[in-house]
Motif scaffolding. Structure first.
Motif, PDB file in Angstrom:
ATOM      1  N   VAL A  99       0.830  -1.208   0.000  1.00 30.59           N
ATOM      2  CA  VAL A  99       0.000   0.000   0.000  1.00 30.59           C
ATOM      3  C   VAL A  99       0.864   1.257   0.000  1.00 30.59           C
ATOM      4  CG1 VAL A  99      -1.726   1.323   1.274  1.00 30.59           C
ATOM      5  CG2 VAL A  99      -1.907  -1.163   1.155  1.00 30.59           C
ATOM      6  N   SER A 102       2.659   2.319  -3.154  1.00 32.65           N
ATOM      7  CA  SER A 102       1.751   2.684  -4.241  1.00 32.65           C
ATOM      8  C   SER A 102       1.560   4.188  -4.364  1.00 32.65           C
ATOM      9  CB  SER A 102       0.383   2.018  -4.035  1.00 32.65           C
ATOM     10  OG  SER A 102      -0.324   2.604  -2.962  1.00 32.65           O
ATOM     11  N   PRO A 256      -1.392  -2.277  -4.381  1.00 37.95           N
ATOM     12  CA  PRO A 256      -1.782  -2.628  -3.016  1.00 37.95           C
ATOM     13  C   PRO A 256      -2.934  -3.623  -2.944  1.00 37.95           C
ATOM     14  CG  PRO A 256      -2.487  -0.396  -3.559  1.00 37.95           C
ATOM     15  CD  PRO A 256      -1.535  -0.828  -4.617  1.00 37.95           C
ATOM     16  N   ILE A 279      -6.581   1.617   3.138  1.00 40.85           N
ATOM     17  CA  ILE A 279      -6.395   1.329   1.714  1.00 40.85           C
ATOM     18  C   ILE A 279      -7.334   2.189   0.870  1.00 40.85           C
ATOM     19  CG2 ILE A 279      -6.682  -0.433  -0.079  1.00 40.85           C
ATOM     20  CD1 ILE A 279      -5.791  -2.496   2.001  1.00 40.85           C
ATOM     21  N   THR A 282      -6.072   5.738   0.866  1.00 39.13           N
ATOM     22  CA  THR A 282      -4.851   5.873   0.061  1.00 39.13           C
ATOM     23  C   THR A 282      -5.164   5.850  -1.433  1.00 39.13           C
ATOM     24  OG1 THR A 282      -3.543   4.796   1.791  1.00 39.13           O
ATOM     25  CG2 THR A 282      -2.572   4.915  -0.403  1.00 39.13           C
TER      26      THR A 282
END
Length: 292
Positions: A99, A102, A256, A279, A282
């Motif tokens: 993650v 990324s 991710p 996640i 993000t």
């Protein structure tokens, strides 16, 4: 012709991202038997040999300026990036690393804005803040919760994302040379190995071949060397050439997702509600920042 070229670039990007997303898992498995620098050296030697066998034409000396560009690409994209990533995997979860790295498109955009004297939009800044908040939540979930993560590993992963942004910029410069992709990738690998060797000699000096020959270790190192190194770096050079660095980097958003699912299935790493929210934040920040 242009549509066909663009389609091939998108297909290449999807293949690359799927393979890259699972490299964290293979590396995590290998770290049970090898040190980070050992894995780094072995995988790129295998990758370099594979590229030479596929395209054995000798790439002669170009110019000191262009060789310096290849050397810088090897230092950033091979030695420093993967050293930070491998070290990070010794501290924290593979899912965390997937993650955090990324967010490199955000740093690519910032670097491009600085070098090209462009102004970053409000949506980009909002997306940047959102993505960093997601990373903070993921990191806190690992260190403060039951995720068995580490702030040291997460910081190393973030540093790797910055290094990858610098490498991506160098790749765009390399593509202006109009050399064969096999030759440019192989030359980059060569310089990366040259920079890795002194570290390896100072810290290890030898590799345990019987351990390397164990089926599980051999399968993972061949996957990293042939698939994730030779094939993916070659494909990524091709993808950046066909789609451009910004459009190509958008595909990194999928890394991710692939990593978290693979880590859950193979390594049995937990997927907590906090991680899911992190996640979403993000990736949402990355998408928002890329609107313009």
């Amino acid at each position: 012709m242009k549509k066909t070229s663009s389609l091939s670039g998108h297909i290449g990007a999807l293949i690359t991202i799927f393979l890259w997303g699972t490299t964290f898992i293979s590396t995590k498995v290998l770290l049970r038997s090898f040190q980070p620098v050992e894995i780094l050296l072995i995988r790129f030697i295998i990758g370099a040999i594979a590229l030479f066998l596929i395209y054995p034409k000798i790439f002669k000396f170009t110019s000191w300026k262009r060789e310096g560009t290849f050397a810088l690409a090897g230092l950033l994209g091979i030695s420093l990036y993967y050293l930070c990533e491998n070290l990070a995997l010794t501290y924290t979860l593979a899912a965390n690393i997937g993650v955090i790295v990324s967010v490199s498109p955000l740093f690519i955009a910032i670097l491009s804005a600085v070098l090209d004297h462009k102004r970053l939009s409000g949506s980009f800044m909002a997306g940047f803040v959102l993505a960093i908040a997601g990373i903070a939540l993921i990191s806190f979930n690992g260190t403060g919760g039951s995720g068995h993560g580490s702030i040291v590993g997460d910081v190393l992963a973030l540093l790797a994302a910055v290094i990858w942004a610098l490498y991506s910029y160098i790749v765009t410069r390399m593509n202006t040379f109009h050399y064969n992709s096999f030759q440019m990738t192989r030359r980059t690998f060569m310089y990366g190995i040259i920079f890795i060797l002194p570290i390896f000699w100072l810290t290890h000096g030898s590799i345990n071949l019987p351990t390397l020959a164990e089926p599980l270790n051999l399968a993972n190192i061949l996957f990293l060397g042939l698939g994730a190194s030779a094939l993916c770096f070659l494909l990524w050079t091709f993808v950046v050439q066909k789609l451009g660095p910004v459009q190509a980097s958008i595909y990194l958003y999928l890394v991710p997702v692939v990593t978290v699912i693979a880590a859950w299935l193979i390594l049995k790493e937990p997927i907590t509600p906090a991680m899911i929210v992190g996640i979403v934040l993000t990736i949402g920040g990355l998408v928002l920042s890329a609107r313009n």
